[in-house]
Design a protein around this motif. Sequence first.
Motif: not given
Length: 67
Positions: A4-10, A48-50
């Motif tokens: 349920g928690i999105d980790r950062p991609k960068r 971008l989930r950075w």
Amino acid sequence: MASGIDRPKRLVTLQRDGTDFVVAFYPDDTVVFRHIEPISLRKVCATLRWKIISDGSNASDMTLAAF
């Protein structure tokens, strides 16, 4: 593995470079985006989930200590 928690991609930094602002990969410091407004760069990074781990675009600099 859906937590349920999105980790950062960068991990990236946002910093001033002359009259522009730049987003650079951390720890490589490779500049990937340049723009005159930091708000636009923050929006792109969020899309971008950075994760911006150092924001040197304003007086209240969020440093790497927060990471």
